[in-house]
Structures are given as C-alpha cells and as structure tokens.
Write a protein that holds these residues in place. Structure first.
Motif, short mmCIF file in Angstrom:
data_model
loop_
_atom_site.label_atom_id
_atom_site.label_comp_id
_atom_site.label_asym_id
_atom_site.label_seq_id
_atom_site.Cartn_x
_atom_site.Cartn_y
_atom_site.Cartn_z
N ILE A 63 0.73 -1.19 0.05
CA ILE A 63 -0.16 -0.02 0.02
C ILE A 63 0.87 1.24 -0.09
CG2 ILE A 63 -1.79 1.37 1.22
CD1 ILE A 63 -2.79 -1.14 2.47
N LEU A 64 0.63 2.15 -0.86
CA LEU A 64 1.46 3.22 -1.13
C LEU A 64 2.95 3.26 -1.20
CD1 LEU A 64 -0.66 5.72 1.24
CD2 LEU A 64 -0.64 6.05 -1.10
N GLY A 65 3.25 2.23 -1.65
CA GLY A 65 4.67 1.58 -1.85
C GLY A 65 5.29 0.93 -0.59
N GLN A 66 4.50 1.00 0.30
CA GLN A 66 5.15 0.35 1.57
C GLN A 66 4.82 -1.13 1.55
OE1 GLN A 66 6.66 2.23 3.94
NE2 GLN A 66 6.66 3.73 2.14
N PRO A 67 5.55 -2.22 2.44
CA PRO A 67 4.95 -3.36 2.79
C PRO A 67 3.78 -3.60 3.79
CG PRO A 67 6.98 -2.94 4.01
CD PRO A 67 6.55 -1.70 3.15
N VAL A 68 3.03 -4.62 3.08
CA VAL A 68 1.78 -4.61 4.23
C VAL A 68 1.86 -6.15 4.89
CG1 VAL A 68 -0.70 -5.13 4.34
CG2 VAL A 68 0.21 -3.54 2.61
N TYR A 69 1.67 -6.05 6.25
CA TYR A 69 1.90 -7.24 7.24
C TYR A 69 0.72 -7.87 7.14
CZ TYR A 69 6.54 -4.98 7.73
OH TYR A 69 7.50 -4.32 7.76
N PRO A 70 0.96 -9.18 7.43
CA PRO A 70 -0.61 -9.89 7.56
C PRO A 70 -1.21 -9.89 9.10
CG PRO A 70 1.27 -11.55 7.62
CD PRO A 70 1.93 -10.26 7.42
N ASP A 71 -0.48 -9.37 10.19
CA ASP A 71 -1.02 -9.17 11.26
C ASP A 71 0.07 -8.43 12.19
OD1 ASP A 71 1.04 -10.98 12.30
OD2 ASP A 71 -0.12 -12.77 11.74
N LEU A 72 -0.44 -7.93 13.28
CA LEU A 72 0.40 -7.26 14.07
C LEU A 72 1.68 -7.90 14.67
CD1 LEU A 72 -2.29 -5.46 16.39
CD2 LEU A 72 -1.05 -4.30 14.78
N ALA A 73 1.56 -9.35 14.97
CA ALA A 73 2.67 -9.90 15.31
C ALA A 73 3.78 -9.88 14.30
CB ALA A 73 2.32 -11.36 15.65
N SER A 74 3.52 -9.67 13.08
CA SER A 74 4.57 -9.64 12.30
C SER A 74 5.23 -8.35 11.92
CB SER A 74 4.01 -10.33 10.60
OG SER A 74 3.26 -11.46 10.88
N LEU A 75 4.96 -7.31 12.53
CA LEU A 75 5.57 -5.93 12.41
C LEU A 75 6.90 -5.91 12.84
CD1 LEU A 75 2.35 -3.62 13.58
CD2 LEU A 75 3.33 -3.95 11.36
N PRO A 76 7.84 -5.25 12.47
CA PRO A 76 9.33 -5.00 12.81
C PRO A 76 9.33 -4.70 14.32
CG PRO A 76 8.81 -3.52 11.14
CD PRO A 76 7.53 -4.41 11.19
N GLU A 77 8.44 -3.89 14.72
CA GLU A 77 8.47 -3.18 16.18
C GLU A 77 6.89 -3.30 16.40
OE1 GLU A 77 8.52 1.08 16.34
OE2 GLU A 77 9.00 1.30 14.51
N ASP A 96 -6.97 -8.05 21.64
CA ASP A 96 -6.31 -9.24 22.16
C ASP A 96 -4.98 -9.26 21.40
OD1 ASP A 96 -8.19 -10.17 23.87
OD2 ASP A 96 -9.14 -11.70 22.35
N ASP A 97 -5.01 -8.97 20.23
CA ASP A 97 -3.90 -8.91 19.21
C ASP A 97 -2.74 -7.77 19.87
OD1 ASP A 97 -4.75 -10.94 17.59
OD2 ASP A 97 -5.53 -9.59 16.09
N VAL A 98 -3.43 -6.72 19.94
CA VAL A 98 -2.64 -5.53 20.66
C VAL A 98 -1.89 -5.78 22.02
CG1 VAL A 98 -2.61 -3.15 21.55
CG2 VAL A 98 -3.79 -3.88 19.46
N VAL A 99 -2.84 -6.58 22.84
CA VAL A 99 -2.26 -7.22 24.23
C VAL A 99 -1.15 -8.11 23.74
CG1 VAL A 99 -2.67 -8.10 26.41
CG2 VAL A 99 -4.26 -6.40 25.46
N ALA A 100 -1.14 -9.01 22.80
CA ALA A 100 -0.32 -10.08 22.82
C ALA A 100 0.95 -9.54 22.34
CB ALA A 100 -0.94 -11.09 21.67
#
Length: 162
Positions: A63-77, A96-100
């Motif tokens: 999206i907008l030239g940026q990679p898209v991650y499948p879920d929050l757990a996959s983010l680099p930070e 639940d995902d944010v807490v995890a």
C-alpha cells in the motif's frame, strides 16, 4: 446513538500527549483502495506526520509503496498506536492482538463504536481512543486543518493546545 453512550475516552490534552509521544502507528484494516478512509489516513500520516507507519491487512501486499503485514505480530516493532479500521464487533479480537504484542494504545477510527470493547481493552491495560480519526486529531493539534478539512468545532486550526 451518541446520546446513549456512557464510556468516555481520553480528553483532548491526553489525545495530544498520545500523538506527541508516539513514534510509530500501525493501521489495522489498511486498504489499497484509494476510495477507502484508511487509504486517505495512511496518505496523510506518511506525508504529514513524523510517524513510522505500518500497514496490516492479510489480503494485501503493498500500500502506497510500503509493505503490508498480515498481522500485528509480524511487524518489525511494537507500534505506539494501533489505529483500527475494522467494524465494531471485530474490536475485541484486535484488542487481544494488541495485548499479545505488548501494545499500549488502540485508536478506533471515526464512526466505529463498541463500548464493551473499550472497557475490555482498558481492563487489559490499554489506552483507548474511539470514534476519532487520527488524521483529523493530528491535523487539528498541529495546525493542519483548513477549508478542505473537517469541522472540529474550533474557530482556528492554527492554535495548538499546550
């Protein structure tokens, strides 16, 4: 209806503090469709804010030239703010995902309301902003609204809250 709402989110000064302290924002439900509000907000955040912006959508790759991650757990930070563009009934699972991942703030976009989810999130230790657009709030606090912006009820968008 808004008149039946009992949950109260952070006041303007607290929202300003959240935005000032944040370094990164993850947009859950980000869309590659330019007609969607998440795309508009993403464009604004990338061009008019200092944040590192991450996109989360299991059905998109860029999206907008940026990679898209499948879920929050996959983010680099762990993002400072998780901005949610999902229907109200989906908010508890996002909480639940944010807490995890150890997130601290969930920002639920304008027009999305789930009081039970807000209370649930607060019970999990999260700061919750709900039914507010992060783009509008950022622009309002940083003097970026003008005639093409939204009516925030302020006489001028140039005055910042201290």
């Amino acid at each position: 209806m808004k008149s039946q709402r009992t949950w109260q989110g952070p006041d303007a000064r607290t929202r300003l503090r959240i935005l000032r302290q944040a370094k990164s924002v993850a947009i859950v439900g980000a869309s590659p469709n330019a007609a969607r509000s998440s795309y508009f907000v993403a464009t604004y955040l990338l061009s008019s804010s200092p944040y590192r912006v991450y996109f989360v959508n299991p059905r998109a790759t860029e999206i907008l030239g940026q990679p898209v991650y499948p879920d929050l757990a996959s983010l680099p930070e762990v993002p400072d703010i998780v901005d949610v563009f999902r229907k109200g009934s989906d908010i508890p699972s996002v909480v639940d995902d944010v807490v995890a991942i150890g997130g601290k703030t969930i920002w639920v976009q304008l027009g999305i309301w789930n009081e039970d989810a807000a209370r649930y999130a607060e019970g999990k230790g999260l700061t919750v902003v709900m039914d507010r657009c992060i783009k509008i709030e950022h622009a309002r606090f940083h003097g970026g609204l003008h005639l093409m912006g939204f009516d925030t009820g302020q006489i001028t968008a140039r005055k910042t809250i201290r």
